[in-house]
Design a protein around this motif. Structure first.
Motif, PDB file in Angstrom:
ATOM      1  N   UNK A 137     -18.070 -15.412  11.907  1.00  0.00           N
ATOM      2  CA  UNK A 137     -16.755 -16.054  11.841  1.00  0.00           C
ATOM      3  C   UNK A 137     -16.180 -16.151  13.251  1.00  0.00           C
ATOM      4  N   UNK A 138     -15.308 -17.143  13.432  1.00  0.00           N
ATOM      5  CA  UNK A 138     -14.734 -17.390  14.753  1.00  0.00           C
ATOM      6  C   UNK A 138     -13.282 -17.821  14.596  1.00  0.00           C
ATOM      7  N   UNK A 139     -12.413 -17.242  15.417  1.00  0.00           N
ATOM      8  CA  UNK A 139     -10.990 -17.587  15.400  1.00  0.00           C
ATOM      9  C   UNK A 139     -10.573 -18.023  16.796  1.00  0.00           C
ATOM     10  N   UNK A 140      -9.643 -18.969  16.864  1.00  0.00           N
ATOM     11  CA  UNK A 140      -9.066 -19.409  18.134  1.00  0.00           C
ATOM     12  C   UNK A 140      -7.721 -18.733  18.306  1.00  0.00           C
ATOM     13  N   UNK A 141      -7.563 -18.027  19.434  1.00  0.00           N
ATOM     14  CA  UNK A 141      -6.380 -17.211  19.666  1.00  0.00           C
ATOM     15  C   UNK A 141      -5.650 -17.697  20.915  1.00  0.00           C
ATOM     16  N   UNK A 142      -4.336 -17.813  20.821  1.00  0.00           N
ATOM     17  CA  UNK A 142      -3.535 -18.229  21.970  1.00  0.00           C
ATOM     18  C   UNK A 142      -3.396 -17.065  22.947  1.00  0.00           C
TER      19      UNK A 142
ATOM     20  N   UNK B  99      -2.714 -10.309   0.991  1.00  0.00           N
ATOM     21  CA  UNK B  99      -3.763  -9.366   1.404  1.00  0.00           C
ATOM     22  C   UNK B  99      -4.348  -9.754   2.757  1.00  0.00           C
ATOM     23  N   UNK B 100      -4.927  -8.787   3.431  1.00  0.00           N
ATOM     24  CA  UNK B 100      -5.488  -8.979   4.762  1.00  0.00           C
ATOM     25  C   UNK B 100      -6.937  -8.518   4.775  1.00  0.00           C
ATOM     26  N   UNK B 101      -7.817  -9.369   5.302  1.00  0.00           N
ATOM     27  CA  UNK B 101      -9.233  -9.011   5.480  1.00  0.00           C
ATOM     28  C   UNK B 101      -9.424  -8.584   6.931  1.00  0.00           C
ATOM     29  N   UNK B 102      -9.819  -7.335   7.152  1.00  0.00           N
ATOM     30  CA  UNK B 102      -9.972  -6.791   8.498  1.00  0.00           C
ATOM     31  C   UNK B 102     -11.445  -6.836   8.900  1.00  0.00           C
TER      32      UNK B 102
ATOM     33  N   UNK C 274      -9.825  -7.955  14.001  1.00  0.00           N
ATOM     34  CA  UNK C 274      -9.363  -9.268  13.546  1.00  0.00           C
ATOM     35  C   UNK C 274      -8.870  -9.151  12.114  1.00  0.00           C
ATOM     36  N   UNK C 275      -7.581  -9.407  11.914  1.00  0.00           N
ATOM     37  CA  UNK C 275      -6.967  -9.339  10.588  1.00  0.00           C
ATOM     38  C   UNK C 275      -6.699 -10.758  10.096  1.00  0.00           C
ATOM     39  N   UNK C 276      -7.383 -11.155   9.028  1.00  0.00           N
ATOM     40  CA  UNK C 276      -7.261 -12.504   8.477  1.00  0.00           C
ATOM     41  C   UNK C 276      -6.362 -12.451   7.250  1.00  0.00           C
ATOM     42  N   UNK C 277      -5.288 -13.239   7.249  1.00  0.00           N
ATOM     43  CA  UNK C 277      -4.375 -13.276   6.109  1.00  0.00           C
ATOM     44  C   UNK C 277      -4.974 -14.156   5.012  1.00  0.00           C
ATOM     45  N   UNK C 278      -5.159 -13.569   3.830  1.00  0.00           N
ATOM     46  CA  UNK C 278      -5.715 -14.282   2.685  1.00  0.00           C
ATOM     47  C   UNK C 278      -4.590 -14.911   1.867  1.00  0.00           C
ATOM     48  N   UNK C 279      -4.907 -15.780   0.897  1.00  0.00           N
ATOM     49  CA  UNK C 279      -3.854 -16.411   0.092  1.00  0.00           C
ATOM     50  C   UNK C 279      -2.977 -15.380  -0.625  1.00  0.00           C
ATOM     51  N   UNK C 280      -1.680 -15.683  -0.715  1.00  0.00           N
ATOM     52  CA  UNK C 280      -0.717 -14.786  -1.354  1.00  0.00           C
ATOM     53  C   UNK C 280      -1.008 -14.662  -2.847  1.00  0.00           C
ATOM     54  N   UNK C 281      -0.901 -13.440  -3.370  1.00  0.00           N
ATOM     55  CA  UNK C 281      -1.146 -13.155  -4.789  1.00  0.00           C
ATOM     56  C   UNK C 281       0.085 -12.486  -5.396  1.00  0.00           C
ATOM     57  N   UNK C 282       0.221 -12.603  -6.732  1.00  0.00           N
ATOM     58  CA  UNK C 282       1.221 -11.838  -7.470  1.00  0.00           C
ATOM     59  C   UNK C 282       0.560 -10.539  -7.911  1.00  0.00           C
ATOM     60  N   UNK C 283       1.107  -9.413  -7.499  1.00  0.00           N
ATOM     61  CA  UNK C 283       0.478  -8.124  -7.770  1.00  0.00           C
ATOM     62  C   UNK C 283       1.522  -7.121  -8.228  1.00  0.00           C
ATOM     63  N   UNK C 284       1.035  -6.031  -8.803  1.00  0.00           N
ATOM     64  CA  UNK C 284       1.843  -4.845  -9.069  1.00  0.00           C
ATOM     65  C   UNK C 284       1.389  -3.749  -8.117  1.00  0.00           C
ATOM     66  N   UNK C 285       2.326  -2.946  -7.661  1.00  0.00           N
ATOM     67  CA  UNK C 285       1.996  -1.843  -6.774  1.00  0.00           C
ATOM     68  C   UNK C 285       2.227  -0.527  -7.493  1.00  0.00           C
TER      69      UNK C 285
ATOM     70  N   UNK D 239     -13.205 -15.098   0.219  1.00  0.00           N
ATOM     71  CA  UNK D 239     -11.831 -15.622   0.376  1.00  0.00           C
ATOM     72  C   UNK D 239     -11.547 -16.271   1.716  1.00  0.00           C
ATOM     73  N   UNK D 240     -12.447 -16.182   2.683  1.00  0.00           N
ATOM     74  CA  UNK D 240     -12.161 -16.706   4.022  1.00  0.00           C
ATOM     75  C   UNK D 240     -12.277 -18.227   4.047  1.00  0.00           C
ATOM     76  N   UNK D 241     -11.278 -18.870   4.663  1.00  0.00           N
ATOM     77  CA  UNK D 241     -11.264 -20.321   4.794  1.00  0.00           C
ATOM     78  C   UNK D 241     -10.713 -20.694   6.161  1.00  0.00           C
ATOM     79  N   UNK D 242     -11.198 -21.783   6.698  1.00  0.00           N
ATOM     80  CA  UNK D 242     -10.692 -22.270   7.983  1.00  0.00           C
ATOM     81  C   UNK D 242      -9.201 -22.594   7.864  1.00  0.00           C
ATOM     82  N   UNK D 243      -8.467 -22.252   8.914  1.00  0.00           N
ATOM     83  CA  UNK D 243      -7.027 -22.497   8.932  1.00  0.00           C
ATOM     84  C   UNK D 243      -6.191 -21.282   8.585  1.00  0.00           C
ATOM     85  N   UNK D 244      -6.807 -20.216   8.093  1.00  0.00           N
ATOM     86  CA  UNK D 244      -6.047 -19.010   7.770  1.00  0.00           C
ATOM     87  C   UNK D 244      -5.571 -18.319   9.054  1.00  0.00           C
TER      88      UNK D 244
END
Length: 366
Positions: free
Chosen positions: A258-263, A64-67, A277-288, A221-226
């Motif tokens: 929140x703050x992100x470092x971008x190349x 999932x992505x947090x925008x 800013x789209x932050x990738x959250x931890x991968x989950x097992x889901x049904x669509x 769900x936001x954590x440093x390093x994502x």
């Protein structure tokens, strides 16, 4: 005579009398079948199970992505200020040019400073010689100890003065504190610059900061390093990582910084631009599945109706991970799931059903 009279009665009267007699007997005796304890064996039948269309779906990995709506800032943005007074003698770097750390950015002319520095250095040499003579006299006890200490203090003061003047001389040639772009020079040749006056701005543009504000419902769900992707209005994108999430919400907005470092390897001038800013959250097992198949249960939770192994309807509460107009990504269903794609509104949980494979992709109720 009676026989003749009776025979003379019209036939219609006779028929009406017979019908009246039959009606009286039916009312008196009633329908005996209605008073039987058990219905006839041939009248008992189970209702046919409701037909529903199903599709078997399996879980999948989903990230999932947090925008967050935000903006870009330079990683380092410094206003360059004069530390000493002087006239602008030279501008070695042109406005907009890139510089390395330690490069001289400006040259100021202060005619009195070199002479003052030479005088201070001479005073240090004199103080050092006087101290050496005082130490010899003190060993012979020809001077007081306090006199020796005064000579040592004079030498220390002289050394400090030389250091101060050398710092001033260096300040007449300010250097770049880090590599970047000299974004602006606001002084001209021959102009007098006063201490504290801003004369330029240096920006480090090899990296950028993506900043934004996250609501208290979404910050969990936001954590440093994502991983973070910043998408600009022109379609360009920058990649980076989440480097900071505030631990306390702002009082007025109840949102978290929140703050992100971008190349920014191409050194594009993007500081101040808006970005998504789209932050990738931890991968989950889901049904669509289709969003049309989501419903609320009696507790007000999102749920999905499906068919169990016993061919009876099940209703499971689910967690909505993400959704758009076409697909919903949910967690909480058994794997695999026999999803009811048509007819879910005609049955209730635990109802037996007759399943029919759905044609094509999932679809909503009709």
């Amino acid at each position: 005579m009676r026989q003749q009279r009776f025979s003379r009665l019209p036939f219609s009267y006779l028929l009406a009398s017979l019908l009246l007699l039959a009606l009286a007997l039916w009312l008196a005796l009633g329908d005996f079948n209605a008073f039987r304890r058990d219905a006839p064996a041939d009248t008992i039948s189970e209702p046919a199970p409701t037909r529903v269309e199903i599709q078997q779906i399996e879980s999948m990995d989903y990230t999932p992505v947090q925008v967050v709506q935000g903006e870009l800032e330079a990683a380092r943005d410094v206003a360059l200020r004069a530390s000493v007074e002087g006239f602008v003698q030279d501008k070695p770097v042109k406005q907009g040019e890139r510089v390395s750390q330690g490069d001289t950015l400006l040259v100021l002319d202060n005619d009195a400073l070199p002479e003052r520095l030479k005088e201070a250095r001479d005073n240090v040499e004199l103080a050092r010689a006087e101290l050496a003579g005082a130490e010899k006299l003190r060993r012979r006890e020809l001077i007081a100890k306090s006199e020796l200490l005064r000579r040592r203090a004079a030498l220390s003061q002289g050394i400090a003065e030389v250091a101060r003047l050398e710092k001033q001389q260096a300040d007449t040639r300010p250097q770049a504190p880090f590599a970047g772009r000299l974004d602006r020079i606001s002084v001209d040749l021959g102009e007098l610059v006063q201490p504290g006056e801003e004369w330029g701005r240096l920006i480090a543009d090899d990296t950028l900061k993506g900043i934004g504000w996250v609501s208290q419902q979404d910050v969990g769900p936001l954590e440093e390093g994502q991983r973070v992707t910043a998408r600009l209005l022109n379609g360009n994108a920058l990649e980076g990582t989440l480097t900071h999430v505030a631990s306390r919400a702002e009082d007025d907005t109840r949102s978290f910084y929140m703050e992100a470092t971008l190349a920014n390897p191409e050194h594009r001038g993007l500081a101040g631009a808006s970005a998504e800013l789209s932050v990738e959250l931890p991968t989950r097992r889901v049904h669509t599945l289709s969003p049309a198949l989501l419903r609320l249960n009696d507790s007000g939770e999102l749920s999905v109706r499906h068919v169990g192994d016993d061919d009876c309807v099940r209703q499971s509460a689910v967690e909505l991970i993400s959704a758009d107009t076409d697909r919903a990504y949910v967690a909480g269903l058994p794997d695999p799931t026999r999803l009811i794609t048509l007819g879910a509104g005609l049955v209730e949980p635990d109802d037996p059903v007759k399943t029919v494979p759905a044609d094509g992709a999932n679809q909503g109720e009709r």
